[in-house]
Write a protein that holds these residues in place. Sequence first.
Motif, PDB file in Angstrom:
ATOM      1  N   UNK A  66       0.835  -1.210   0.000  1.00 32.50           N
ATOM      2  CA  UNK A  66       0.000   0.000   0.000  1.00 32.50           C
ATOM      3  C   UNK A  66       0.867   1.256   0.000  1.00 32.50           C
ATOM      4  N   UNK A  67       0.350   2.312  -0.573  1.00 35.57           N
ATOM      5  CA  UNK A  67       1.064   3.591  -0.659  1.00 35.57           C
ATOM      6  C   UNK A  67       2.496   3.400  -1.170  1.00 35.57           C
ATOM      7  N   UNK A  68       2.662   2.826  -2.361  1.00 38.86           N
ATOM      8  CA  UNK A  68       4.002   2.476  -2.843  1.00 38.86           C
ATOM      9  C   UNK A  68       4.938   3.663  -2.993  1.00 38.86           C
ATOM     10  N   UNK A  69       4.395   4.838  -3.309  1.00 39.48           N
ATOM     11  CA  UNK A  69       5.261   6.004  -3.448  1.00 39.48           C
ATOM     12  C   UNK A  69       5.944   6.349  -2.124  1.00 39.48           C
ATOM     13  N   UNK A  70       5.215   6.195  -1.014  1.00 33.26           N
ATOM     14  CA  UNK A  70       5.797   6.461   0.308  1.00 33.26           C
ATOM     15  C   UNK A  70       6.729   5.334   0.723  1.00 33.26           C
ATOM     16  N   UNK A  71       6.289   4.079   0.529  1.00 31.52           N
ATOM     17  CA  UNK A  71       7.092   2.935   0.959  1.00 31.52           C
ATOM     18  C   UNK A  71       8.430   2.869   0.235  1.00 31.52           C
ATOM     19  N   UNK A  72       8.460   3.303  -1.026  1.00 34.70           N
ATOM     20  CA  UNK A  72       9.707   3.260  -1.792  1.00 34.70           C
ATOM     21  C   UNK A  72      10.773   4.157  -1.179  1.00 34.70           C
ATOM     22  N   UNK A  73      10.353   5.160  -0.397  1.00 33.99           N
ATOM     23  CA  UNK A  73      11.303   6.086   0.227  1.00 33.99           C
ATOM     24  C   UNK A  73      11.565   5.751   1.699  1.00 33.99           C
ATOM     25  N   UNK A  74      11.134   4.568   2.124  1.00 29.97           N
ATOM     26  CA  UNK A  74      11.374   4.153   3.500  1.00 29.97           C
ATOM     27  C   UNK A  74      12.498   3.118   3.568  1.00 29.97           C
ATOM     28  N   UNK A  75      13.107   3.026   4.748  1.00 35.24           N
ATOM     29  CA  UNK A  75      14.137   2.025   4.986  1.00 35.24           C
ATOM     30  C   UNK A  75      13.482   0.717   5.423  1.00 35.24           C
ATOM     31  N   UNK A  76      14.169  -0.411   5.245  1.00 38.81           N
ATOM     32  CA  UNK A  76      13.574  -1.704   5.616  1.00 38.81           C
ATOM     33  C   UNK A  76      13.073  -1.753   7.049  1.00 38.81           C
ATOM     34  N   UNK A  77      13.818  -1.148   7.985  1.00 39.48           N
ATOM     35  CA  UNK A  77      13.406  -1.230   9.391  1.00 39.48           C
ATOM     36  C   UNK A  77      12.131  -0.437   9.670  1.00 39.48           C
ATOM     37  N   UNK A  78      11.728   0.422   8.736  1.00 36.31           N
ATOM     38  CA  UNK A  78      10.514   1.206   8.921  1.00 36.31           C
ATOM     39  C   UNK A  78       9.268   0.474   8.425  1.00 36.31           C
ATOM     40  N   UNK A  79       9.475  -0.691   7.835  1.00 36.44           N
ATOM     41  CA  UNK A  79       8.361  -1.460   7.299  1.00 36.44           C
ATOM     42  C   UNK A  79       8.052  -2.644   8.202  1.00 36.44           C
ATOM     43  N   UNK A  80       6.805  -3.113   8.163  1.00 38.47           N
ATOM     44  CA  UNK A  80       6.444  -4.332   8.870  1.00 38.47           C
ATOM     45  C   UNK A  80       7.096  -5.526   8.178  1.00 38.47           C
ATOM     46  N   UNK A  81       7.075  -6.677   8.841  1.00 41.40           N
ATOM     47  CA  UNK A  81       7.691  -7.866   8.266  1.00 41.40           C
ATOM     48  C   UNK A  81       7.094  -8.241   6.925  1.00 41.40           C
ATOM     49  N   UNK A  82       5.767  -8.156   6.820  1.00 46.06           N
ATOM     50  CA  UNK A  82       5.127  -8.499   5.558  1.00 46.06           C
ATOM     51  C   UNK A  82       5.484  -7.544   4.442  1.00 46.06           C
ATOM     52  N   UNK A  83       5.556  -6.241   4.748  1.00 42.70           N
ATOM     53  CA  UNK A  83       5.920  -5.265   3.723  1.00 42.70           C
ATOM     54  C   UNK A  83       7.362  -5.459   3.273  1.00 42.70           C
TER      55      UNK A  83
END
Length: 637
Positions: A165-182
């Motif tokens: 979800x929200x791929x434009x935002x997620x693309x600019x995040x670091x791995x540790x900022x995402x949940x395990x599934x993401x």
Amino acid sequence: MSATELTTAPVAAQDPAVRDASALAPLVDVAGLNVDFPVGRGWVRVVRDVSFRIHPGECLALVGESGSGKSVTSRSLVGLAADSARVTADRLELEGRDVRGHGERDWRGIRGSRVGFVLQDALASLDALRHVGAEISETLELHTSLTRAERADRVIELLTDVGVPEPEIRARQYPYELSGGLRQRALIASAIAADPQILIADEPTTALDATVAAQILQLLERLKRRAGATLVVSHDLAVVARIADRIAVMRAGEIVEQGTTESVLYDPQHAYTKQLLAAIPARAKRGARLAPTSRATRYLPPEAVGDRVGPAPRAGRLAQVAPQGTPLVEVRDLAKTFRGPDGTDRRVLHGVDFALHRGETLGIVGESGSGKTTAARIALGAETATSGQVLLAGRDVAGLGRRERAALRLGVQAVSQDPLGSFDPRYTVRAVLGEALRVAGYPRAARTARALELLDLVGLDRATLDRRPLELSGGMRQRVAIARALATSPDVIVADEPVSALDVSVQAQILDLLVDLQRATGVAILFISHDLAVVHHLADRVLVMSGGRVVESGDVERVFTTPEHAYTRELLAAIPHLDERRLAAAPAAPADPPAAPPAAAPVVGPHRAPVVFLPASAVPRPAPAADPTSPSEGTPS
């Protein structure tokens, strides 16, 4: 087509192109594969005489317990067996090319472009210092002629395809900022970015909830139908049933059974295959033991083993101070807001309420990013809420002094979703457990004996004690995490995906263990999982979360049989499952697994590949050997 139809009608039977695939030259052709690792002056053989083929448009699934050698087998196909590994084979061909003599430069030209590889541990695989979008873009830069702008657009398309979800935002995040599934979805996006002809996926849906797992399986199916070959390594036999045309069952480094999905799942011939199938949670097995001879009960009192009704449990730290009928853990009107990379505030929890009483299991289910892990971290004290209350034994922790709060917190222990990230990589398992036992008040002289008991409880042999987390498979690391949580004899266990990395037989032992511990001690369990079948088997009540809100809650049987919310119905419809009637008609599994192959030396514990010591001269070095990329990943899983 429904999920049930997908599972009961194997892909090979659905697509004439797949049925004719065997007439084409195989894209993957392996014969007589052996993999050895040096130990002292000899060698440990962890993969022994493995042979299989994968034709265009076909999917082969490797299934088996942790330590069976399935991940080492898959890594050997792309030159990632490890620095010290000796890989030999009578035949090892990808797209008709002999790759036995490939060096690292040759492999770099193949990995990513011709062969995509999805590793088991997304957090360890993704670069912690780069945004996930940059990670995916690198694959496109190396193996395509896209411009920078085209690569940026393609990254968003790939993240969308894998359900981020929200791929434009997620693309600019670091791995540790995402949940395990993401994180897992971002890793899959990177693997399929260059549209490889061969895809090797090691536990591709392990960290994913049911609806996103269904999306990933559809993606793998589309790739396969474009005449590609897919090798899936999985402990989830329901996932295997949904996508695989053939299944190879591995145990102790060898393939013990191989055949079509239909025959292996519903007419298994080997006793070990039958045992794996018998350990799958199902509606008919709710409340019953999944592992008939579970090692998990060895150190529990005899009266604690049996049905769910046991003796009166002892009172723990929280239960001793909690007024009668007061929940051990309660959260009220929790809200949480995070600042996003674009500078805007994002509300991830909206008025979440739940209570956990002594001796009960509360399951929390929902998609990745639904807020279930954030709510659990706030309950643990690892995260602070923007607003709302957390009460332990009826006391608001915000109003307690530091010492009193720490004393109560000791009664609440966690099993992390990502065990590798929760361990100090410098520590051995002895040190990991010893630290927890020190906090629990065990004298130094008693810690080793208790640590060995804990390892046995979770199905690990004593040799694990002096190994480091990076030397263990994913399933082994998860079991160490559970042993660490048990070290302090807690009142409450917050288990975030505790069996997500485990094969079904070990999962069965852990689920039996949690039930037995709860019966014997009165421990309450907050159980977070994307696996709805596991939650249905274990939980008394369930919360369904979506978008940071609790959309449905209640008795687990009621929620699963007559769901009221549309989102709950969507989750349940996405669950891959086997035909329980056909499984029940299959021959019964033996109480104990068959003996290890005669060539193997005895080894303590049933979950490790047999150790076969060979003189150094007996294992010829490939010419030349493939260069390593990650020595720590060379342990069988």
